[in-house]
Design a protein around this motif. Structure first.
Motif, PDB file in Angstrom:
ATOM      1  N   ARG A 135      10.567  41.276  52.349  1.00  0.00           N
ATOM      2  CA  ARG A 135      10.766  42.522  51.618  1.00  0.00           C
ATOM      3  C   ARG A 135      10.695  43.736  52.534  1.00  0.00           C
ATOM      4  N   VAL A 136       9.660  43.771  53.354  1.00  0.00           N
ATOM      5  CA  VAL A 136       9.496  44.917  54.256  1.00  0.00           C
ATOM      6  C   VAL A 136      10.621  44.953  55.285  1.00  0.00           C
ATOM      7  N   HIS A 137      11.010  43.789  55.802  1.00  0.00           N
ATOM      8  CA  HIS A 137      12.124  43.740  56.754  1.00  0.00           C
ATOM      9  C   HIS A 137      13.388  44.314  56.132  1.00  0.00           C
ATOM     10  N   THR A 155      15.456  47.795  57.303  1.00  0.00           N
ATOM     11  CA  THR A 155      16.711  47.585  58.035  1.00  0.00           C
ATOM     12  C   THR A 155      17.961  47.847  57.201  1.00  0.00           C
ATOM     13  N   PHE A 156      17.869  47.771  55.883  1.00  0.00           N
ATOM     14  CA  PHE A 156      19.066  47.958  55.056  1.00  0.00           C
ATOM     15  C   PHE A 156      19.526  49.409  55.126  1.00  0.00           C
ATOM     16  N   ILE A 159      10.364  54.143  54.990  1.00  0.00           N
ATOM     17  CA  ILE A 159       8.939  53.905  54.744  1.00  0.00           C
ATOM     18  C   ILE A 159       8.649  53.933  53.248  1.00  0.00           C
ATOM     19  N   GLY A 160       9.214  54.907  52.545  1.00  0.00           N
ATOM     20  CA  GLY A 160       9.016  54.988  51.104  1.00  0.00           C
ATOM     21  C   GLY A 160       9.547  53.766  50.391  1.00  0.00           C
ATOM     22  N   VAL A 161      10.728  53.311  50.787  1.00  0.00           N
ATOM     23  CA  VAL A 161      11.316  52.117  50.174  1.00  0.00           C
ATOM     24  C   VAL A 161      10.468  50.883  50.496  1.00  0.00           C
ATOM     25  N   ALA A 162       9.934  50.812  51.716  1.00  0.00           N
ATOM     26  CA  ALA A 162       9.113  49.663  52.116  1.00  0.00           C
ATOM     27  C   ALA A 162       7.820  49.599  51.306  1.00  0.00           C
ATOM     28  N   ILE A 163       7.247  50.743  50.984  1.00  0.00           N
ATOM     29  CA  ILE A 163       6.014  50.762  50.182  1.00  0.00           C
ATOM     30  C   ILE A 163       6.279  50.173  48.801  1.00  0.00           C
ATOM     31  N   ALA A 219      15.144  44.850  47.621  1.00  0.00           N
ATOM     32  CA  ALA A 219      13.965  45.466  48.223  1.00  0.00           C
ATOM     33  C   ALA A 219      14.340  46.614  49.157  1.00  0.00           C
ATOM     34  N   GLY A 220      15.557  46.583  49.679  1.00  0.00           N
ATOM     35  CA  GLY A 220      15.983  47.630  50.598  1.00  0.00           C
ATOM     36  C   GLY A 220      16.717  48.773  49.932  1.00  0.00           C
ATOM     37  N   PHE A 221      16.796  48.777  48.599  1.00  0.00           N
ATOM     38  CA  PHE A 221      17.572  49.806  47.902  1.00  0.00           C
ATOM     39  C   PHE A 221      16.747  51.077  47.701  1.00  0.00           C
TER      40      PHE A 221
END
Length: 246
Positions: A7-9, A13-14, A75-79, A123-125
């Motif tokens: 998910r974090v990756h 990266t997306f 960073i916001g999307v990764a959280i 997860a990258g959206f």
């Protein structure tokens, strides 16, 4: 760990602006961070969305102003992507309570939720769907706790989470409606309408206290709580210019 890593990756990266309406979601974040005001629903493409997700992203955008602009969004999307692990935790709790003796089924349910393809690629959206689903899962978990042992505190917590979900995306109204209907039905089945009525009122009042101001503004300005920006000519022209499935 593997589920979180994927998910974090993907979130880091997306290419964010290529997600569904990614640029429009970014415009909302940028507007809030610049003006500090919640825009009118008809002022932009995605501006009809409730503001919670965008306000949180704008706060992060401002707080990390020394970091590259695109990385701030990542960073916001990764959280939010990491927070989506809550879906697996909720499913595990449900299955564990339902079939406590079947460890294999519990692990299978968790694995399914951890590696559900739609969760991994989305997860990258950039957008409010991920946060909405997290809040709805937490609300569902709280509802189940309420059903096991109804208390005023659990009703308050449920209303708070549902209010946050409704302040994140309009479609959370389905979960709000389902939760209230479940409380009412429990009262009828157990023949305790007065007690259920008190809890129903606590949940409803809390939901309105958290999110009602946003929808009340829509009613005041447009005569309806649910307003879509595509009612405006320019937005409609842009949407109609996209390839259409027949």
């Amino acid at each position: 760990v593997v589920g979180a890593a994927i998910r974090v990756h993907n979130a880091l990266t997306f290419p964010l602006l290529t997600s569904y309406d990614g640029f429009a979601h970014f415009t909302y974040v940028w507007y809030l961070s610049t003006t500090g005001r919640v825009p009118l629903p008809t002022a932009g493409w995605e501006f009809f969305q409730p503001p919670l997700y965008y306000a949180l992203m704008a706060g992060l955008w401002t707080a990390l102003s020394r970091i590259d602009a695109v990385m701030r969004l990542h960073i916001g999307v990764a959280i939010v992507a990491a927070a989506s692990l809550v879906h697996a935790a909720v499913v595990w709790d449900v299955v564990r309570r339902r079939v406590p003796e079947d460890r294999g089924l519990q692990l299978l349910a968790v694995t399914f939720m951890l590696f559900l393809p739609v969760h991994l690629y989305s997860a990258g959206f950039l957008g409010n769907e991920g946060l909405t689903s997290v809040l709805c899962s937490l609300a569902f978990l709280t509802l189940l706790a309420y059903l096991r042992r109804p208390t005023n505190l659990r009703s308050l917590a449920l209303g708070f989470l549902l209010g946050l979900a409704l302040l994140t995306k309009i479609t959370a109204i389905a979960v709000v409606t389902g939760a209230l209907a479940t409380i009412a039905l429990k009262g009828l089945v157990q023949r305790s309408p007065r007690r259920a009525g008190i809890h129903f009122a606590i949940v409803l009042v809390t939901v309105l206290a958290v999110s009602g101001w946003y929808y009340a503004r829509n009613v005041e300005r447009y005569g309806t709580p649910f307003v879509m920006s595509r009612r405006e000519l320019m937005v409609r022209l842009v949407e109609d210019s996209h390839p259409q499935e027949r």
